[in-house]
Enzyme design. Sequence first.
Site, PDB file in Angstrom:
ATOM      1  NE  ARG A  49     -21.553 -10.140  27.335  1.00 54.44           N
ATOM      2  CZ  ARG A  49     -21.428 -10.302  26.013  1.00 54.44           C
ATOM      3  NH1 ARG A  49     -21.160  -9.255  25.256  1.00 54.44           N
ATOM      4  NH2 ARG A  49     -21.544 -11.492  25.450  1.00 54.44           N
ATOM      5  N   GLY A  50     -17.169  -5.440  30.959  1.00 54.74           N
ATOM      6  CA  GLY A  50     -16.887  -4.249  31.751  1.00 54.74           C
ATOM      7  C   GLY A  50     -17.141  -4.404  33.230  1.00 54.74           C
ATOM      8  CG  PHE A  51     -19.218  -7.261  36.692  1.00 51.70           C
ATOM      9  CD1 PHE A  51     -20.133  -6.560  37.460  1.00 51.70           C
ATOM     10  CD2 PHE A  51     -18.490  -8.283  37.295  1.00 51.70           C
ATOM     11  CE1 PHE A  51     -20.327  -6.865  38.798  1.00 51.70           C
ATOM     12  CE2 PHE A  51     -18.672  -8.597  38.629  1.00 51.70           C
ATOM     13  CZ  PHE A  51     -19.596  -7.893  39.393  1.00 51.70           C
TER      14      PHE A  51
ATOM     15  N   GLY B 196     -14.775  -2.460  37.341  1.00 49.91           N
ATOM     16  CA  GLY B 196     -15.159  -1.625  38.478  1.00 49.91           C
ATOM     17  C   GLY B 196     -16.620  -1.241  38.396  1.00 49.91           C
TER      18      GLY B 196
ATOM     19  CB  SER C  81     -17.039 -10.869  27.143  1.00 49.86           C
ATOM     20  OG  SER C  81     -17.794 -10.288  26.111  1.00 49.86           O
ATOM     21  N   PRO C  82     -13.422 -10.946  28.152  1.00 48.18           N
ATOM     22  CG  PRO C  82     -11.225 -10.311  27.675  1.00 48.18           C
ATOM     23  CD  PRO C  82     -12.572 -10.461  27.040  1.00 48.18           C
TER      24      PRO C  82
ATOM     25  CE1 TYR D 252     -19.065  -8.854  16.549  1.00 43.79           C
ATOM     26  CE2 TYR D 252     -16.754  -8.444  16.094  1.00 43.79           C
ATOM     27  CZ  TYR D 252     -17.742  -9.197  16.704  1.00 43.79           C
ATOM     28  OH  TYR D 252     -17.390 -10.280  17.482  1.00 43.79           O
TER      29      TYR D 252
ATOM     30  CG  HIS E 225     -20.581 -14.421  14.787  1.00 40.76           C
ATOM     31  ND1 HIS E 225     -20.606 -13.103  14.390  1.00 40.76           N
ATOM     32  CD2 HIS E 225     -20.371 -14.380  16.126  1.00 40.76           C
ATOM     33  CE1 HIS E 225     -20.416 -12.320  15.432  1.00 40.76           C
ATOM     34  NE2 HIS E 225     -20.280 -13.066  16.496  1.00 40.76           N
TER      35      HIS E 225
END
Length: 315
Positions: free
Chosen positions: A192-194, A197, A188-189, A37, A109
């Site tokens: 990934r932002g989907f 909204g 990514s629960p 990261y 990883h």
Amino acid sequence: MNLSHAYGAPVSPEQGERVLLTALDAGVTLFDTATLYGFGANETLVGRVMKPHRSRFTLASKCGMQGVDVNGDGKLVRVIDGRPETLRQTCEDSLRRLQTDVIDLYYLHRWDKRVPIEDSVGALADLVRAGKIRSIGLSEVSAATLRRAAAVHPIAAVQTEYSLWTRNPEIAVLDACRELGTAFVAFSPVARGFLCGPMDVGALDAKDIRRAMPRFSPENYAANARLLPAYQALAAEAGCTPAQLAIAWLLQRGEHIIPIPGTTSVDHLLEDLGAAEVRLSADVMARVEALINQQTVTGPRYNPQGTGEVDTESF
């Protein structure tokens, strides 16, 4: 990851510190970073900000995927390298950046498929015996690889993408983790932002990793976005936000499942933490699962390169 990597320009050090300390004060006890990261920048941030509070939380980091100056031009390239000597050196580098004597949970990883998983895990087991790390984790591995690894050393956690729209862990890994006493850490629960909204995928930063993810291509996203109105209605019915619905669903899927939402926003952080208080009825659970799943979502989760780098089962 969000503070330093993958979703556009990193936030300022001051904003990163604000998010981390707000999380700590709100009762968060698991902080998850990685060598990858920001090519060490996130470990450096976590080390600087969290060192005074080290006894208050579990620290997780990852090795086996990092930035390397392959061409000698000063530009770091992401490389998967699971050789024992690399993992040992990476751990020393991480300890220095994190300003700690020991990492509580250290993940591989990605499994470097050129190196037997037994060899990579054996190197991590040596780090446990040396007191450099306390426990071993794996990321994006299959149930079969988990079992091979667990034959060498107990695996404390497996971390894999898991949300309503990425259900691959349900094929085998969730059950294998339960049988082995291994925690399952869901990254990514909120997809990934989907699942937060509607978004304008055309406005994503040029370096946003979602630009290379098939589900966020304009045509696939348009198809997937048609699921959102019904999903948002279910969240309203459950008395929570869409993001909280996604996290609450994971929390109720199993006691060994630990979602790790990432954010750059204090407001979103506090919203995500509110999911712990949400209780979903069996009816809402069933309806949301029927609405968003591997059969209703358009597009694979990774492009061909990303798919080839993971070891997870696929539908």
